[in-house]
Design a protein around this motif. Structure first.
Motif, PDB file in Angstrom:
ATOM      1  N   ASN B 127      33.386 -21.892 158.438  1.00 48.41           N
ATOM      2  CA  ASN B 127      34.254 -22.516 159.434  1.00 48.41           C
ATOM      3  C   ASN B 127      35.245 -21.520 160.010  1.00 48.41           C
ATOM      4  O   ASN B 127      35.509 -21.518 161.209  1.00 48.41           O
ATOM      5  CB  ASN B 127      35.007 -23.694 158.807  1.00 48.41           C
ATOM      6  N   CYS B 128      35.790 -20.684 159.123  1.00 50.55           N
ATOM      7  CA  CYS B 128      36.726 -19.672 159.605  1.00 50.55           C
ATOM      8  C   CYS B 128      36.026 -18.678 160.515  1.00 50.55           C
ATOM      9  O   CYS B 128      36.566 -18.247 161.522  1.00 50.55           O
ATOM     10  CB  CYS B 128      37.339 -18.917 158.430  1.00 50.55           C
ATOM     11  N   MET B 129      34.799 -18.347 160.139  1.00 56.58           N
ATOM     12  CA  MET B 129      34.073 -17.353 160.913  1.00 56.58           C
ATOM     13  C   MET B 129      33.731 -17.877 162.297  1.00 56.58           C
ATOM     14  O   MET B 129      33.704 -17.129 163.259  1.00 56.58           O
ATOM     15  CB  MET B 129      32.805 -16.958 160.157  1.00 56.58           C
ATOM     16  N   SER B 130      33.502 -19.200 162.382  1.00 60.76           N
ATOM     17  CA  SER B 130      33.137 -19.740 163.689  1.00 60.76           C
ATOM     18  C   SER B 130      34.335 -19.770 164.634  1.00 60.76           C
ATOM     19  O   SER B 130      34.183 -19.988 165.831  1.00 60.76           O
ATOM     20  CB  SER B 130      32.536 -21.135 163.540  1.00 60.76           C
ATOM     21  N   LYS B 131      35.538 -19.501 164.098  1.00 62.20           N
ATOM     22  CA  LYS B 131      36.704 -19.428 164.977  1.00 62.20           C
ATOM     23  C   LYS B 131      36.896 -18.033 165.562  1.00 62.20           C
ATOM     24  O   LYS B 131      37.678 -17.844 166.492  1.00 62.20           O
ATOM     25  CB  LYS B 131      37.959 -19.825 164.193  1.00 62.20           C
ATOM     26  N   LEU B 132      36.218 -17.063 164.982  1.00 60.71           N
ATOM     27  CA  LEU B 132      36.343 -15.691 165.499  1.00 60.71           C
ATOM     28  C   LEU B 132      35.634 -15.590 166.843  1.00 60.71           C
ATOM     29  O   LEU B 132      34.723 -16.356 167.126  1.00 60.71           O
ATOM     30  CB  LEU B 132      35.673 -14.709 164.539  1.00 60.71           C
ATOM     31  N   PRO B 133      36.060 -14.612 167.667  1.00 58.21           N
ATOM     32  CA  PRO B 133      35.279 -14.327 168.878  1.00 58.21           C
ATOM     33  C   PRO B 133      33.853 -13.959 168.496  1.00 58.21           C
ATOM     34  O   PRO B 133      33.621 -13.387 167.423  1.00 58.21           O
ATOM     35  CB  PRO B 133      35.989 -13.119 169.482  1.00 58.21           C
ATOM     36  N   GLU B 134      32.924 -14.296 169.362  1.00 55.73           N
ATOM     37  CA  GLU B 134      31.504 -14.200 169.019  1.00 55.73           C
ATOM     38  C   GLU B 134      31.101 -12.809 168.547  1.00 55.73           C
ATOM     39  O   GLU B 134      30.419 -12.641 167.554  1.00 55.73           O
ATOM     40  CB  GLU B 134      30.684 -14.593 170.236  1.00 55.73           C
ATOM     41  N   LYS B 135      31.596 -11.793 169.281  1.00 58.29           N
ATOM     42  CA  LYS B 135      31.199 -10.428 168.963  1.00 58.29           C
ATOM     43  C   LYS B 135      31.707 -10.011 167.588  1.00 58.29           C
ATOM     44  O   LYS B 135      30.980  -9.419 166.787  1.00 58.29           O
ATOM     45  CB  LYS B 135      31.715  -9.478 170.041  1.00 58.29           C
ATOM     46  N   GLN B 136      32.967 -10.338 167.326  1.00 58.52           N
ATOM     47  CA  GLN B 136      33.540 -10.005 166.019  1.00 58.52           C
ATOM     48  C   GLN B 136      32.756 -10.657 164.893  1.00 58.52           C
ATOM     49  O   GLN B 136      32.420 -10.027 163.899  1.00 58.52           O
ATOM     50  CB  GLN B 136      34.984 -10.501 165.942  1.00 58.52           C
ATOM     51  N   ALA B 137      32.461 -11.948 165.079  1.00 54.64           N
ATOM     52  CA  ALA B 137      31.741 -12.677 164.039  1.00 54.64           C
ATOM     53  C   ALA B 137      30.379 -12.055 163.803  1.00 54.64           C
ATOM     54  O   ALA B 137      29.963 -11.864 162.663  1.00 54.64           O
ATOM     55  CB  ALA B 137      31.596 -14.134 164.447  1.00 54.64           C
ATOM     56  N   GLN B 138      29.715 -11.710 164.887  1.00 54.08           N
ATOM     57  CA  GLN B 138      28.370 -11.151 164.765  1.00 54.08           C
ATOM     58  C   GLN B 138      28.394  -9.845 163.980  1.00 54.08           C
ATOM     59  O   GLN B 138      27.619  -9.658 163.037  1.00 54.08           O
ATOM     60  CB  GLN B 138      27.815 -10.913 166.175  1.00 54.08           C
ATOM     61  N   ILE B 139      29.314  -8.958 164.356  1.00 52.71           N
ATOM     62  CA  ILE B 139      29.367  -7.660 163.698  1.00 52.71           C
ATOM     63  C   ILE B 139      29.793  -7.808 162.246  1.00 52.71           C
ATOM     64  O   ILE B 139      29.238  -7.181 161.342  1.00 52.71           O
ATOM     65  CB  ILE B 139      30.289  -6.707 164.482  1.00 52.71           C
ATOM     66  N   PHE B 140      30.747  -8.688 162.013  1.00 51.55           N
ATOM     67  CA  PHE B 140      31.217  -8.897 160.646  1.00 51.55           C
ATOM     68  C   PHE B 140      30.099  -9.429 159.746  1.00 51.55           C
ATOM     69  O   PHE B 140      29.918  -8.977 158.621  1.00 51.55           O
ATOM     70  CB  PHE B 140      32.395  -9.871 160.650  1.00 51.55           C
ATOM     71  N   LYS B 141      29.320 -10.357 160.282  1.00 54.19           N
ATOM     72  CA  LYS B 141      28.192 -10.900 159.528  1.00 54.19           C
ATOM     73  C   LYS B 141      27.184  -9.809 159.197  1.00 54.19           C
ATOM     74  O   LYS B 141      26.724  -9.684 158.070  1.00 54.19           O
ATOM     75  CB  LYS B 141      27.467 -11.950 160.356  1.00 54.19           C
ATOM     76  N   MET B 142      26.847  -9.030 160.225  1.00 55.21           N
ATOM     77  CA  MET B 142      25.831  -8.000 160.013  1.00 55.21           C
ATOM     78  C   MET B 142      26.276  -7.022 158.945  1.00 55.21           C
ATOM     79  O   MET B 142      25.517  -6.629 158.078  1.00 55.21           O
ATOM     80  CB  MET B 142      25.581  -7.229 161.316  1.00 55.21           C
ATOM     81  N   LYS B 143      27.558  -6.651 159.036  1.00 50.76           N
ATOM     82  CA  LYS B 143      28.072  -5.628 158.137  1.00 50.76           C
ATOM     83  C   LYS B 143      28.271  -6.176 156.728  1.00 50.76           C
ATOM     84  O   LYS B 143      27.847  -5.581 155.736  1.00 50.76           O
ATOM     85  CB  LYS B 143      29.407  -5.120 158.703  1.00 50.76           C
ATOM     86  N   THR B 144      28.936  -7.320 156.634  1.00 53.47           N
ATOM     87  CA  THR B 144      29.384  -7.779 155.328  1.00 53.47           C
ATOM     88  C   THR B 144      28.326  -8.593 154.598  1.00 53.47           C
ATOM     89  O   THR B 144      28.134  -8.425 153.408  1.00 53.47           O
ATOM     90  CB  THR B 144      30.646  -8.637 155.468  1.00 53.47           C
TER      91      THR B 144
END
Lengths: 80, 184
Positions: B127-144
């Motif tokens: 839920n917290c991640m879906s509040k991030l801007p799309e690009k940030q969320a995408q990169i964070f997911k890929m990385k982490t």
């Protein structure tokens, strides 16, 4: 030896992914001795890493997602 | 009347990760989970006209997914031969665990409560991640979470390494404060 807060945060982020070099970690730790704000950030940061590792969050890989998308679009066009 | 609109074109982008995560905590197998998520989207598409708009799209899809997961367990349980349950004190052929002391539950192993907590935590993070801007969320997911190398992400998204670290830093700060409010 002495680095800015920006650089310290950068090193801190890197070390969360085990990508910081030894020298970067040393510099970070020296900075943390005298900088309270960065100590706090660093603490929260490792907490976040820990929480995410504990949660066993799983995501679709980009390739898996693309496959899903392709199948879905085929189905979508069939229906219209 | 209907407060919620339905738009299947964006389903995959918006909900596939959430549904997948929901499934994987319940079936423990990536391939099965993927199939179930796909089935859910197809079923949703077929019964789109039944969508009354009383709940959000995501809730509606989750309710379909729940049925699919139950059906999945029903199916594997009804397969021939599976119905026969054999209980042996020592079912393995190897000699490890001959002593009954070795077979009792390990109190330091994960408990049900632990697992439940982790599942909820996963959804809180989501839920917290879906509040991030799309690009940030995408990169964070890929990385982490997917654990891609920095270089791989940079090549795939055409950004520089320092750019990536700035985005990661912003995402981490935002996530930490969001989780602090909602979880810790």
């Amino acid at each position: 030896m002495f680095i800015s807060c920006n650089e310290a945060n950068h090193n801190c982020d890197k070390s969360q992914y085990n990508e910081a070099s030894l020298w970067e970690k040393i510099k970070l730790n020296i900075h943390l001795i005298y900088c309270k704000a960065c100590r706090k950030y660093s603490k929260n940061n490792s907490k976040l890493t820990q929480v995410i590792n504990n949660s066993e969050l799983e995501y679709l890989k980009t390739s898996e997602k693309d496959a899903l998308k392709k199948n879905f679009e085929e189905e979508l066009s069939k229906n219209n | 009347m209907s407060n919620h609109q339905i738009n299947p074109n964006k389903w995959i982008d918006l909900y596939s990760d959430y549904l997948f995560n929901y499934t994987i905590t319940r079936v423990k197998d990536r391939d099965t989970a993927q199939d179930l998520v796909q089935d859910t989207f197809f079923a949703g598409l077929k019964s789109m006209k039944n969508f009354k708009g009383e709940a959000s799209e995501r809730t509606w899809l989750i309710s379909i997914l729940k049925r699919k997961i139950i059906d999945h367990y029903r199916k594997i349980n009804s397969k021939k031969g599976k119905a026969e349950v054999r209980i042996n004190f020592n079912s393995d052929t190897d000699n490890e665990g001959d002593w009954i002391e070795q077979r009792v539950a390990d109190p330091f192993d994960k408990t049900a409560e632990n697992t439940l907590e982790n599942t909820e935590l996963g959804l809180a993070i989501h839920n917290c991640m879906s509040k991030l801007p799309e690009k940030q969320a995408q990169i964070f997911k890929m990385k982490t979470i997917l654990g891609y190398e920095t270089e791989t992400i940079c090549n795939e998204l055409n950004i520089t390494a320092s750019n990536l670290w700035v985005i990661i830093h912003r995402a981490r700060t935002a996530l930490a404060s969001c989780l602090e409010k909602n979880w810790f």
